[in-house]
Design a protein around this motif. Structure first.
Motif, short mmCIF file in Angstrom:
data_model
loop_
_atom_site.label_atom_id
_atom_site.label_comp_id
_atom_site.label_asym_id
_atom_site.label_seq_id
_atom_site.Cartn_x
_atom_site.Cartn_y
_atom_site.Cartn_z
N ARG A 132 0.82 -1.21 0.00
CA ARG A 132 0.00 0.00 0.00
C ARG A 132 0.86 1.26 0.00
NH1 ARG A 132 -5.34 -0.92 3.56
NH2 ARG A 132 -5.31 1.35 3.47
N THR B 90 -9.94 3.24 14.78
CA THR B 90 -8.68 3.97 14.87
C THR B 90 -8.43 4.39 16.31
OG1 THR B 90 -9.58 6.19 14.55
CG2 THR B 90 -9.05 4.92 12.57
N HIS B 94 -9.94 9.15 13.79
CA HIS B 94 -9.88 9.59 12.38
C HIS B 94 -9.15 10.91 12.17
CE1 HIS B 94 -12.72 6.36 11.55
NE2 HIS B 94 -12.47 6.55 10.28
N HIS B 108 -4.59 3.80 7.96
CA HIS B 108 -5.61 3.59 6.93
C HIS B 108 -6.30 2.24 7.05
CE1 HIS B 108 -3.43 7.02 5.13
NE2 HIS B 108 -4.63 7.34 4.71
N LEU B 109 -5.57 1.26 7.54
CA LEU B 109 -6.18 -0.05 7.75
C LEU B 109 -7.36 0.05 8.70
CD1 LEU B 109 -6.21 -3.17 7.62
CD2 LEU B 109 -4.52 -3.16 9.47
N TRP B 110 -7.16 0.80 9.80
CA TRP B 110 -8.23 0.92 10.80
C TRP B 110 -9.36 1.79 10.29
CZ3 TRP B 110 -6.76 -3.07 12.89
CH2 TRP B 110 -5.43 -3.30 13.29
N CYS B 111 -9.04 2.76 9.46
CA CYS B 111 -10.09 3.55 8.81
C CYS B 111 -10.96 2.64 7.95
CB CYS B 111 -9.49 4.66 7.95
SG CYS B 111 -8.88 6.06 8.89
N ASP B 112 -10.29 1.82 7.15
CA ASP B 112 -11.02 0.90 6.27
C ASP B 112 -11.91 -0.04 7.08
OD1 ASP B 112 -9.67 2.09 4.27
OD2 ASP B 112 -8.43 0.37 3.71
N SER B 115 -15.04 1.74 8.48
CA SER B 115 -16.14 1.97 7.54
C SER B 115 -16.78 0.66 7.12
CB SER B 115 -15.68 2.79 6.34
OG SER B 115 -14.47 2.32 5.84
N GLN B 116 -15.97 -0.40 7.07
CA GLN B 116 -16.50 -1.73 6.77
C GLN B 116 -17.59 -2.13 7.79
OE1 GLN B 116 -16.28 -5.25 4.43
NE2 GLN B 116 -15.24 -3.33 4.17
#
Lengths: 161, 161
Positions: A132, B90, B94, B108-112, B115-116
DNA sequence: TATAAAGTTGACTGTTTTAGTTGGTTAAAT
DNA sequence: ATTTAACCAACTAAAACAGTCAACTTTATA
């Protein structure tokens, strides 16, 4: 279910390990400095990661930790499971005895959510994270900030593809 | 991020409210008995649900709580958000200042992931849950167990479709 | 061989959250 | 007036989190 700094730290540390692989074992002290995680806390986390055979250790000077499998064979769910007690959203641990022996009104909802989260996280390997852009730019920043040799940095490593 | 009994209780209680709607307000005492949740704890949760305008209250004898919107307009994510402080995976909320001002390696992993999870839960409304076979059979069992009138049960209610 | 680097282990600590409890007060229906 | 039930605030025990501290063992190397 809980996802706190414990699980996040573990994933971050494992990713750091993956990034700095190729120069021999990585010491917890290095990870601590780069990722801003307390050394003693890392020790606890890596004890669990080792018990789960996600990493192997090398003792003595120049020692440290290494991934115990290929980067594409370690996924985020495994890492979190290793330090947390799994990503289970149910209160009964999937046994179905949430309300005195029987299942509660929302049991299946939490089962569904659990597998949703687990599916998502188990499809992301350390190799995926390494690829990434955002991860690579943060890693680059972290290497610049410290006394890392250019050789040691993500860019010069074979990772560049 | 955390999803504990607090969030689960809230969703269960809201679903109980939805199931027993149509007979006027539902008292917390009834929910407490049916769902096995402490009355005082329910009070705390419903204070938050009311502040978030998910329910409205009727005081005095025969009073209780009612959904403040249509069942299809209340989703699970809203309920959990109301009692928990959101399903954020996160550590920085955020903001992106996870590592002294900058973002951390795994931000960004935790952001993804966040939202998942939010996507998944926000697509499930109370009406959706009511329609599920497993929910309806548990509700039926719970009504049998108590002094609920047959009129009050899920099956006889207009819910039967 | 002495030393230092590193992992290993266990006990301990302060803080926060959870999941309540206790004890009241208001509002409204009878 | 009494009862019912929502409302509210303070308190608590237990657990988890995040981390510290201290005492090891192993191993490379000077």
């Amino acid at each position: 279910m809980r996802l706190t700094t414990k699980g996040r730290y573990a994933v971050t540390a494992m990713l750091d390990l993956a990034i700095h692989a190729g120069n021999g074992p990585v010491s917890l002290a290095d990870i601590s400095e780069r990722q801003g995680i307390s050394l003693s806390y890392l020790e606890q986390l890596f004890a669990k990661l080792r018990r789960n055979e996600l990493v192997r250790s090398v003792r003595g000077p120049g020692g440290g930790y290494q991934l115990n499998r290929e980067q594409q064979d370690i996924d985020v769910a495994q890492v979190i499971d290793a330090v947390n007690e799994s990503v289970d959203a149910t209160g009964c641990g999937h046994t179905g005895s949430c309300q005195d022996g029987n299942i509660c009104l929302t049991h299946h909802l939490w089962c569904d959510l659990s597998s949703q989260i687990h599916d998502f996280l188990s499809k992301i390997s350390l190799a995926d994270l390494m690829a990434r852009k955002d991860v690579r730019s943060v890693a680059e920043r972290q290497n610049r900030g410290h006394n890392a040799s250019f050789e040691d940095s993500l860019i010069s490593a074979k990772v560049t593809v």
